[in-house]
Design a protein around this motif. Structure first.
Motif, PDB file in Angstrom:
ATOM      1  N   GLN A 145      21.848   1.602  87.783  1.00  0.00           N
ATOM      2  CA  GLN A 145      22.822   2.101  86.820  1.00  0.00           C
ATOM      3  C   GLN A 145      22.382   3.468  86.319  1.00  0.00           C
ATOM      4  OE1 GLN A 145      23.068  -0.883  83.754  1.00  0.00           O
ATOM      5  NE2 GLN A 145      24.148  -2.358  85.052  1.00  0.00           N
ATOM      6  N   THR A 146      23.333   4.204  85.775  1.00  0.00           N
ATOM      7  CA  THR A 146      23.014   5.497  85.193  1.00  0.00           C
ATOM      8  C   THR A 146      22.005   5.311  84.061  1.00  0.00           C
ATOM      9  OG1 THR A 146      25.241   6.285  85.706  1.00  0.00           O
ATOM     10  CG2 THR A 146      23.969   7.545  84.092  1.00  0.00           C
ATOM     11  N   GLY A 147      20.948   6.101  84.090  1.00  0.00           N
ATOM     12  CA  GLY A 147      19.910   5.991  83.069  1.00  0.00           C
ATOM     13  C   GLY A 147      18.677   5.248  83.543  1.00  0.00           C
ATOM     14  N   ASP A 148      18.776   4.574  84.705  1.00  0.00           N
ATOM     15  CA  ASP A 148      17.582   3.933  85.264  1.00  0.00           C
ATOM     16  C   ASP A 148      16.592   5.025  85.663  1.00  0.00           C
ATOM     17  OD1 ASP A 148      18.283   1.293  84.958  1.00  0.00           O
ATOM     18  OD2 ASP A 148      19.317   1.173  86.886  1.00  0.00           O
ATOM     19  N   ASN A 149      15.368   4.896  85.193  1.00  0.00           N
ATOM     20  CA  ASN A 149      14.349   5.891  85.489  1.00  0.00           C
ATOM     21  C   ASN A 149      13.401   5.354  86.556  1.00  0.00           C
ATOM     22  OD1 ASN A 149      12.639   8.054  85.495  1.00  0.00           O
ATOM     23  ND2 ASN A 149      11.784   7.689  83.470  1.00  0.00           N
ATOM     24  N   LEU A 150      12.473   4.523  86.131  1.00  0.00           N
ATOM     25  CA  LEU A 150      11.540   3.909  87.081  1.00  0.00           C
ATOM     26  C   LEU A 150      11.992   2.508  87.464  1.00  0.00           C
ATOM     27  CD1 LEU A 150       8.122   5.149  85.642  1.00  0.00           C
ATOM     28  CD2 LEU A 150       9.323   5.964  87.670  1.00  0.00           C
ATOM     29  N   ASN A 151      13.246   2.186  87.190  1.00  0.00           N
ATOM     30  CA  ASN A 151      13.817   0.926  87.654  1.00  0.00           C
ATOM     31  C   ASN A 151      14.237   1.087  89.108  1.00  0.00           C
ATOM     32  OD1 ASN A 151      13.466  -0.168  85.137  1.00  0.00           O
ATOM     33  ND2 ASN A 151      15.564   0.229  84.476  1.00  0.00           N
ATOM     34  N   ILE A 152      13.945   0.094  89.912  1.00  0.00           N
ATOM     35  CA  ILE A 152      14.233   0.192  91.342  1.00  0.00           C
ATOM     36  C   ILE A 152      14.956  -1.067  91.822  1.00  0.00           C
ATOM     37  CG2 ILE A 152      12.178   1.611  91.750  1.00  0.00           C
ATOM     38  CD1 ILE A 152      10.999  -0.948  93.143  1.00  0.00           C
TER      39      ILE A 152
END
Length: 445
Positions: A145-152
């Motif tokens: 989703q928009t805003g995921d940084n280090l989420n994979i």
């Protein structure tokens, strides 16, 4: 004579010679079922190839690469000005008809550590907003989703990539006991972890790569060869990782990646597979190299079309023999019913009624044979699909693949074709019955 009278008389005549009618209908059954089953094998092959390609990726996706000048462009005389895969090109692709989503793909290779387990993998940067349009079927969790940084998001087969490095050194493989969604994960570009000097006095100077604490928010469904063995993150995150990796390796060349980035690959999603070829050709005309799995599907469809033509031709021979049988039956019927035909003419039956009677009888033979042939075809198709999973494995199509598929339109086409064959076969006998002299027919014993 009314149409009902003609139908009643025709059915009565067919029933009166049951054995002959049955044998003639049997020929049509064999011919119809031969064509239907042969064509169904071709349709089964098409669906199997399509399913096999879909496991390699989406059939509605066009992959775009940068085109490098070559002989084809020089010989064509076109403008060979270099086309750039940049943000301007992305905007151009988005404005094309039938395009529903566009995303660049940025890829880099790294290593994931989780406790004693290690996995080498590719990290692919993708636009989170476009991810849902590209057949990324989620098996657990959610997509980016928009805003995921280090989420994979993990590929469906990534759990098989992890291994215990110490156990491997001892020559022993252990099934990794790992929870991709909940275990702590660290991503690094330090691929030489644990390496020792091979020469006395050798010193190893390694770049100081940054470690990233990543968090899995989803796992894709297993079975897609293109997505199984990799991880997906936001394209902004991956671009930042690449910049930090290059900086650690001594590449201090400063550049604004957002403004000057040329992508290696861009994916374009088309609304319908029928429009893929047109969109792909338009992209090629703009100076890019574009390919899709639909190219392979078209070639496979051409091959299966040739196979279907051969198999259908074999079945058509059986139906041709059945048509000759119908003609022979109707001609014999005329010889046996010569006096009956003469009486019908004397009492006022028109030539058109006599013609309709014989055409109706021949059409009924064809239609009855077609109905029974379709039923027999379904039985054969069921038996083929039930007892031939080993054949699908042998062909590399999967044991659960249906080898024989009978679409509903083929059923109606077979019924109509068999009835038409009956009418055509009965046309000559009907004309012969019309041309009989009434007086000579009455005198015939």
């Amino acid at each position: 004579m009314t149409s009902i009278d003609l139908m009643r008389m025709g059915l009565k005549n067919l029933w009166r010679r049951k054995l002959r009618t049955f044998l003639t209908v049997l020929g049509v059954i064999i011919g119809t079922s031969s064509i239907v089953v042969m064509l169904s094998l071709g349709f089964g092959m098409q669906e199997a190839f399509k399913g096999q390609l879909s496991r390699m990726g989406s059939l509605n996706t066009v992959n775009i690469h940068k085109r490098y000048g070559g002989y084809d462009e020089m010989s064509s005389g076109r403008n060979t000005q270099e086309a750039k895969l940049d943000d301007k090109a992305i905007l151009n692709f988005k404005n094309m008809p039938h395009v529903t989503a566009v995303t660049p793909i940025v890829e880099v290779y790294g290593m994931i550590k989780s406790g004693r387990y290690t996995a080498h993998t590719s990290i692919k940067g993708i636009d989170p907003e476009a991810m849902e349009y590209f057949d990324f079927n989620i098996g657990e969790g959610r997509l980016l989703q928009t805003g995921d940084n280090l989420n994979i998001v993990f590929g469906g087969g990534m759990k098989y990539n992890f291994y215990d490095e110490k156990a491997m050194r001892r020559g022993r493989y252990e099934e990794p006991d790992i929870d991709l969604m909940n275990d702590r994960m660290v991503l690094t570009f330090d691929m030489d972890t644990g390496r020792r000097p091979t020469m006395p006095g050798e010193s190893i100077k390694k770049p100081k790569y940054k470690d990233y604490n990543i968090k899995a928010v989803g796992i894709l469904e297993e079975g897609n060869w293109e997505t199984d063995y990799g991880i997906y993150a936001s394209i902004d995150t991956v671009q930042k990782m690449i910049e930090e990796k290059e900086k650690a390796e001594g590449n201090n060349q400063k550049q604004n990646r957002r403004a000057q980035q040329e992508y290696e690959r861009i994916m374009v999603r088309v609304d319908d597979i029928k429009n893929v070829a047109n969109v792909q050709q338009k992209i090629k005309d703009d100076g890019f190299e574009a390919y899709s799995l639909s190219d392979m599907l078209d070639e496979m469809n051409k091959m299966t079309g040739i196979i279907q033509a051969v198999l259908g031709g074999i079945g058509a021979i059986s139906l041709l023999v059945a048509a000759i049988g119908i003609t022979n039956t109707m001609v014999m019927s005329i010889y046996e019913r010569t006096k009956e035909i003469g009486i019908m003419k004397v009492i006022g039956a028109s030539l058109k009624d006599i013609k309709k009677l014989f055409l109706f009888e021949s059409a009924m033979i064809g239609l009855l044979g077609g109905i029974a042939g379709v039923i027999f075809s379904y039985i054969l198709s069921f038996l083929v699909n039930k007892f031939s999973p080993a054949f699908g494995d042998f062909m590399g199509l999967g044991g659960e693949t249906k080898i024989s598929i009978i679409p509903i339109w083929l059923v109606f086409a077979a019924l109509g074709f068999s009835a038409l064959i009956g009418i055509i076969s009965g046309y000559y006998p009907a004309r012969r019955a019309m041309n009989l002299s009434a007086l000579e027919a009455i005198r015939t014993e």
